[in-house]
Design an enzyme around this catalytic site. Structure first.
Site, short mmCIF file in Angstrom:
data_model
loop_
_atom_site.label_atom_id
_atom_site.label_comp_id
_atom_site.label_asym_id
_atom_site.label_seq_id
_atom_site.Cartn_x
_atom_site.Cartn_y
_atom_site.Cartn_z
N ASP A 149 32.17 24.04 43.52
CA ASP A 149 33.32 25.07 43.94
C ASP A 149 33.08 25.75 45.44
O ASP A 149 33.68 26.78 45.79
CB ASP A 149 33.49 25.86 42.84
CG ASP A 149 31.94 26.68 42.38
OD1 ASP A 149 30.96 26.25 42.80
OD2 ASP A 149 32.07 27.61 41.62
N ASP A 206 35.11 30.00 27.59
CA ASP A 206 34.68 31.17 28.62
C ASP A 206 35.45 32.51 28.33
O ASP A 206 36.25 32.55 27.43
CB ASP A 206 34.50 30.67 30.05
CG ASP A 206 33.43 31.21 30.87
OD1 ASP A 206 33.50 32.56 30.94
OD2 ASP A 206 32.70 30.46 31.33
N THR A 238 36.31 26.73 37.97
CA THR A 238 37.55 26.54 38.46
C THR A 238 38.24 27.90 38.65
O THR A 238 39.50 28.11 38.46
CB THR A 238 38.62 25.71 37.41
OG1 THR A 238 38.42 26.23 36.34
CG2 THR A 238 38.06 24.21 37.78
N GLU A 239 37.65 28.89 38.95
CA GLU A 239 38.10 30.22 39.23
C GLU A 239 39.18 30.23 40.20
O GLU A 239 40.17 30.75 40.15
CB GLU A 239 37.17 31.19 39.58
CG GLU A 239 36.21 31.99 38.63
CD GLU A 239 35.00 31.11 38.28
OE1 GLU A 239 34.92 29.92 38.70
OE2 GLU A 239 33.98 31.71 37.89
N ASP A 284 24.24 31.46 29.64
CA ASP A 284 24.03 32.09 30.86
C ASP A 284 24.65 33.71 31.19
O ASP A 284 25.61 33.74 30.41
CB ASP A 284 24.71 31.35 32.13
CG ASP A 284 26.18 30.92 31.86
OD1 ASP A 284 26.43 30.90 30.68
OD2 ASP A 284 26.96 30.82 32.60
N GLU A 285 24.16 34.37 32.01
CA GLU A 285 24.73 35.53 32.34
C GLU A 285 25.05 36.45 30.96
O GLU A 285 26.18 36.88 31.17
CB GLU A 285 25.83 35.23 33.16
CG GLU A 285 25.63 34.48 34.54
CD GLU A 285 26.79 34.41 35.50
OE1 GLU A 285 26.58 34.44 36.52
OE2 GLU A 285 27.81 33.47 34.86
N HIS A 343 29.88 35.28 28.03
CA HIS A 343 31.18 34.49 28.27
C HIS A 343 31.84 34.45 27.12
O HIS A 343 32.39 33.01 27.14
CB HIS A 343 30.50 33.15 29.11
CG HIS A 343 29.89 33.35 30.45
ND1 HIS A 343 30.97 33.65 31.50
CD2 HIS A 343 28.77 33.27 30.81
CE1 HIS A 343 30.24 33.64 32.64
NE2 HIS A 343 28.80 33.55 32.34
#
Ligand code: ACM
Ligand code: ZN
Length: 551
Positions: free
Chosen positions: A439, A202, A489-490, A345-346, A282
């Site tokens: 999360d 990421d 897991t931020e 994604d994103e 990412h």
């Protein structure tokens, strides 16, 4: 061996014909067993089976030896003894007999487990089925170490509702050691999950050794500092000056030897590891190491805060694709499973919109816009993966601009993407943020709860989840392989918090994925979870305890 087979057939007929599976999980008259997920059919009897080092394993087919070895190792580790293995019916003493059905059961994850005080019989066609039968048996073992283990007897016919029973772990935002990853796989094993989705890459860290590109790990696996808490933004959309950073450099990665070890560990537990190598977004950690594959040329640093980076791989540059294909050529060698997850994604499109090469690609390929450019990107990568015998899976943004011909879709922005993909006859894994993102908060008491990304996914919502959207026809629903829980897991800085966020929601999800809907019952699940929590205590799991005080 023929006479053994004959006698086995006789024993199986007698045992199975005596069983009626009328019991429902809410039947108060039935003794509660600490089984999670609840089997498809279960009947509890008042008998007990006593297992000791005199109990023999009767193994009529050598193909089952690896699972038997696993079971014996489990016994040895937890109780200090193992069971002798023989190939003929014993003349005295009790035994655990493993056999295949005479008929073709046609389902490799299916097993029957039939117990009385003299014998335990597991009938399975496939190794996975036997493994699940043994996992069920393991859940019936007492917790205390003793020379004689008393097991309650049950008759079980079991097979899963879904073929993709997944759990994900983000090892990029925070790194978890090889030993911790194996421990996480142990939790999946407990609940009969069969996919571990390993988020290896990421913006905030590249965590897999790629021999051809050593800078991915020497540079991309490290970040110089890490934001503390949630990023703040000024009114003009710029990062706030109030953001605080922990100045400790952060890093970590898995060598290819580590990866092989984890894959073998998972395989022995009938769990397929699906690696995720994010593209085209990412990707800042990779671009910090190899900025030539971006639109601007950099320079970049591995992201130190949470969120999405503007800088992504350049879709107009052929060398970007050669770079990614070279990476994937090493990845596919490490992961024997069918699927490779390419993220998707994103991906912000600002850089593509301003890049001469990306614009030229849009013109040359007669694409309508940057969404179709993303589709071009993903389809080109899919072709490569297919040429290597692999199937591509990606987050539901890969639908934007047109889905690559053979791609499977992981639906995370709700279920809409999954529904569209299933209707287009593409395989789908459901993982909508609500309730599959672990999360998110699991209680509304945000003072007591440790920091989470937001949202609210309590245990009962996870339990109640039905991965099959009602709007799909039965034929369309066939494309839904199953569902998955995601652990980003931020805000999960250590493994103890991974445990807290994923347990026991993982247990609840397992039942949504395994047990027929009509057998699900939340109250009964919580009662079983209370019994099962003693096992989690023994395993030193820091699980969330809200259910203990639930009425
Ligand atoms: C995702 O949560 N960005 C897939
Ligand atoms: Zn570009």
């Amino acid at each position: 061996m023929n006479s053994l087979k004959h006698r086995l057939g006789f024993v199986i007929c007698i045992l199975i014909s005596c069983i009626s599976f009328a019991q429902r999980p809410d039947d108060a008259s039935e003794k509660l067993l600490p089984l999670i997920p609840m089997p498809k059919e279960l009947k509890v009897s008042s008998d007990e089976f006593t297992m000791s080092n005199k109990t023999k394993i009767v193994l009529s087919n050598e193909k089952f030896r690896p699972e038997i070895k696993y079971f014996n190792e489990y016994l040895k580790k937890n109780y200090g003894f193992e069971l002798p293995i023989i190939s003929e019916m014993p003349t005295d003493g009790n035994y655990l007999m493993i056999t295949q059905p005479d008929f073709d059961a046609g389902f490799v994850e299916k097993y029957d487990l039939t117990m009385n005080q003299n014998q335990i019989l597991i009938v399975a066609e496939g190794n996975a089925g036997l493994f699940y039968g043994l996992q069920t048996l393991i859940q019936l073992l007492p917790l205390e170490k003793a020379n004689e283990l008393k097991l309650p007897c049950a008759q079980i016919r079991d097979s899963p509702r879904f073929q993709w029973r997944g759990m994900h772990l983000d090892c990029s935002r925070h790194f978890f050691t090889k030993a911790e990853v194996k421990t996480y796989i142990d939790y999946l094993t407990l609940y009969k999950f069969n996919v571990f989705h390993w988020h290896l890459v990421d913006d905030q860290g590249w965590r897999i050794e790629i021999k051809k590109y050593p800078l991915l790990t020497s540079i991309g696996s490290k970040r110089k500092e890490t934001i503390v808490g949630k990023p703040k933004w000024d009114k003009d959309g710029k990062p706030s000056k109030d953001d605080k950073y922990d100045a400790t450099p952060y890093g970590g990665y898995y060598t290819q030897e580590d990866i092989k070890e984890v894959v073998v560990y998972a395989m022995a537990r009938h769990i397929t590891v699906v690696p995720e190598i994010e593209m085209p977004g990412h990707s800042l950690a990779a671009l910090a190491a190899y900025p030539q594959y971006s639109c601007t040329g950099g320079p970049f640093e591995t992201y130190t805060k949470w969120g999405v980076s503007d800088d992504v791989y350049c879709a107009g540059n052929d060398s970007t694709f050669f770079f990614l294909q070279n990476i994937l050529s090493e990845v596919v060698e490490l992961f024997p499973g069918n699927y490779v997850h390419i993220g998707g994604d994103e991906c912000l499109k600002d850089r593509w919109n301003a890049c001469a090469k990306c614009k030229k690609r849009i013109v040359d390929e007669k694409l309508k816009d940057e969404n179709e450019l993303q589709s071009y990107f993903v389809t080109r990568i899919e072709k490569y993966l297919n040429s290597k015998g692999k199937q591509m899976i990606g987050w539901d943004e890969i639908l934007d601009g047109g889905l690559a011909p053979n791609a499977a879709v992981m639906s995370w922005r709700g279920t809409k993407g999954g529904i569209v993909a299933a209707r287009e006859k593409h395989k789908v894994v459901m993982t909508p943020g609500n309730p599959c993102y672990f999360d998110h908060y699991q209680s509304k008491d945000k003072v007591k709860e440790p920091l989470a990304i937001g949202g609210f996914n309590p245990l009962d919502s996870v339990y109640a989840y039905n991965p099959l959207p009602k709007v799909l026809t039965p034929e369309e629903a066939n494309f839904v392989l199953g569902a998955q829980g995601n652990v980003w897991t931020e805000y999960i800085t250590d493994f103890s918090k991974v445990q807290y966020m994923s347990m026991p929601r993982m247990a609840a999800l397992s039942e949504a994925l395994w047990t027929p809907i009509e057998r699900k019952n939340y109250k009964n699940f919580v009662m079983r979870l209370k019994l099962h929590s003693k096992t989690l205590d023994k395993m030193n799991v820091n699980y969330a305890r809200h259910f203990l005080t639930q009425k």
